[in-house]
Design a protein around this motif. Structure first.
Motif, PDB file in Angstrom:
ATOM      1  N   ARG A 293      -3.986   3.365  -2.197  1.00  0.00           N
ATOM      2  CA  ARG A 293      -3.874   2.687  -3.483  1.00  0.00           C
ATOM      3  C   ARG A 293      -4.308   1.226  -3.357  1.00  0.00           C
ATOM      4  NH1 ARG A 293       2.270   3.703  -4.922  1.00  0.00           N
ATOM      5  NH2 ARG A 293       2.349   4.127  -2.668  1.00  0.00           N
ATOM      6  N   GLU A 294      -4.737   0.655  -4.479  1.00  0.00           N
ATOM      7  CA  GLU A 294      -5.131  -0.738  -4.500  1.00  0.00           C
ATOM      8  C   GLU A 294      -3.912  -1.639  -4.315  1.00  0.00           C
ATOM      9  OE1 GLU A 294      -8.157  -2.123  -4.733  1.00  0.00           O
ATOM     10  OE2 GLU A 294      -9.074  -0.116  -4.645  1.00  0.00           O
ATOM     11  N   LYS A 295      -4.143  -2.831  -3.769  1.00  0.00           N
ATOM     12  CA  LYS A 295      -3.061  -3.804  -3.651  1.00  0.00           C
ATOM     13  C   LYS A 295      -2.456  -4.095  -5.024  1.00  0.00           C
ATOM     14  CE  LYS A 295      -4.923  -6.475   0.249  1.00  0.00           C
ATOM     15  NZ  LYS A 295      -5.349  -7.830   0.662  1.00  0.00           N
ATOM     16  N   VAL A 296      -1.185  -4.464  -5.011  1.00  0.00           N
ATOM     17  CA  VAL A 296      -0.489  -4.813  -6.254  1.00  0.00           C
ATOM     18  C   VAL A 296       0.053  -6.220  -6.143  1.00  0.00           C
ATOM     19  CG1 VAL A 296       1.533  -4.341  -7.694  1.00  0.00           C
ATOM     20  CG2 VAL A 296       0.102  -2.453  -6.889  1.00  0.00           C
ATOM     21  N   HIS A 297      -0.257  -7.049  -7.127  1.00  0.00           N
ATOM     22  CA  HIS A 297       0.332  -8.382  -7.228  1.00  0.00           C
ATOM     23  C   HIS A 297       1.314  -8.354  -8.390  1.00  0.00           C
ATOM     24  CE1 HIS A 297       0.897 -12.683  -7.246  1.00  0.00           C
ATOM     25  NE2 HIS A 297       0.494 -12.749  -8.510  1.00  0.00           N
ATOM     26  N   LEU A 298       2.592  -8.468  -8.081  1.00  0.00           N
ATOM     27  CA  LEU A 298       3.616  -8.307  -9.103  1.00  0.00           C
ATOM     28  C   LEU A 298       3.851  -9.563  -9.925  1.00  0.00           C
ATOM     29  CD1 LEU A 298       6.196  -6.270  -6.976  1.00  0.00           C
ATOM     30  CD2 LEU A 298       4.680  -5.386  -8.760  1.00  0.00           C
TER      31      LEU A 298
END
Length: 318
Positions: A293-298
């Motif tokens: 999965r792509e990185k997630v920036h919360l």
């Protein structure tokens, strides 16, 4: 007067309880301390604790909580001859305390004058402290929900969300250790923390250290789970995998964790790395996944990121 008195006020709400204890010694008020007894549901039974309904014992929940607190607290602490209480105390308990101390212990729940003021203060403090606790727990549950939704964990019961987080530490490359901390039921579970001494690696090789600790933590569990799957039954007491395995680090540590989980035949979707953001600034972290999965920036204001940071920081501390 110069009497010694303990003032105890109990408040029960939302399945939680607070006993506020104020101590007066020689006529001087020494301060208050809140206590939060557990297993309140055992006293509540089938009744509505917020309404103070009576249970099968004939004593409502607040009475039962206070009785239990007094019975345990004064095993270790000398009991003064006078108690001022917000609800009546069981007469048999007072008799037992008197026999234990050799001094007649009395409890007044309808005091007058100064003692009435003391009790009102203690009751106010119990209510304030319980409200604070419930607010904190509500906030923590909101964080749990936000994390589950952000990562699409698909859990039916958020109380069961279990996160294990690993961190590697060493002193100038020597004495490498790994920590594993556990988050479950919306709070850190200190009794389940583990510390591992890492051996037989190149000093300072954090990737090798991560590989070793993950193998030591999950090898046996993976083996038992595989045997149970082949047999089609799950024997009791074998434990379970966490819903999330956090590793403190970016793509490198996640890649190492992925290798371990592939070797053990475990679900790669469990692994999430916490990667430092630009300039290693707090709130800019990104979540890195092992399953592609792509990185997630919360975002720094994200409740989910606050929970991730809380768990990661606890792994650092431990």
């Amino acid at each position: 007067s110069d009497r010694d008195v303990d003032i105890l006020a109990v408040k029960v709400q939302g399945g939680r309880a607070c006993v506020n204890l104020a101590m007066v010694r020689g006529g001087r008020h020494l301060g208050d301390r809140p206590y939060f007894p557990v297993h309140v549901e055992d006293a509540a039974g089938l009744g509505d604790e917020s309404a103070g309904s009576n249970t099968g014992t004939g004593r409502n929940v607040e009475m039962q909580v206070l009785d239990a607190f007094i019975a345990q607290h004064y095993l270790q602490v000398p009991v003064p001859p006078s108690l001022v209480v917000s609800v009546p105390v069981d007469s048999a308990l007072l008799a037992a305390l008197s026999e234990q101390t050799g001094v007649k212990v009395s409890a007044a729940h309808h005091p007058r004058e100064q003692r009435r003021v003391w009790l009102e203060m203690a009751e106010t403090n119990a209510g304030l402290q319980l409200a604070r606790l419930l607010a904190e727990e509500g906030s923590q549950q909101a964080r749990t929900r936000a994390l589950a939704e952000s990562l699409d964990l698909g859990l039916d019961n958020l109380d069961e969300l279990r996160v294990e987080c690993f961190d590697i530490s060493h002193t100038s490359g020597e004495s490498t250790q790994a920590s594993c901390v556990v988050f479950e039921q919306h709070k850190m579970q200190n009794a389940q923390y583990r510390r591992y001494k890492i051996h037989d690696i190149t000093p300072g090789d954090d990737y090798a250290a991560m590989r070793q600790v993950l193998l030591r933590r999950y090898s046996k569990l993976a083996e038992v789970l595989q045997e149970a799957k082949e047999l089609g039954v799950t024997p009791p007491g074998i434990g379970r995998l966490p819903d999330l395995v956090l590793v403190d680090g970016g793509q490198g540590q996640v890649s190492m964790a992925r290798e371990v989980f592939e070797q053990l035949g475990l679900d790669l979707a469990l692994i999430v790395g916490v990667e430092k953001g630009e300039g290693r600034r707090i709130g800019l972290e990104e979540l890195v996944f092992a399953d592609g999965r792509e990185k997630v920036h919360l975002g720094k204001d994200s409740a989910a990121l606050m929970l991730v940071a809380q768990i990661r920081d606890e792994a650092h501390r431990f």
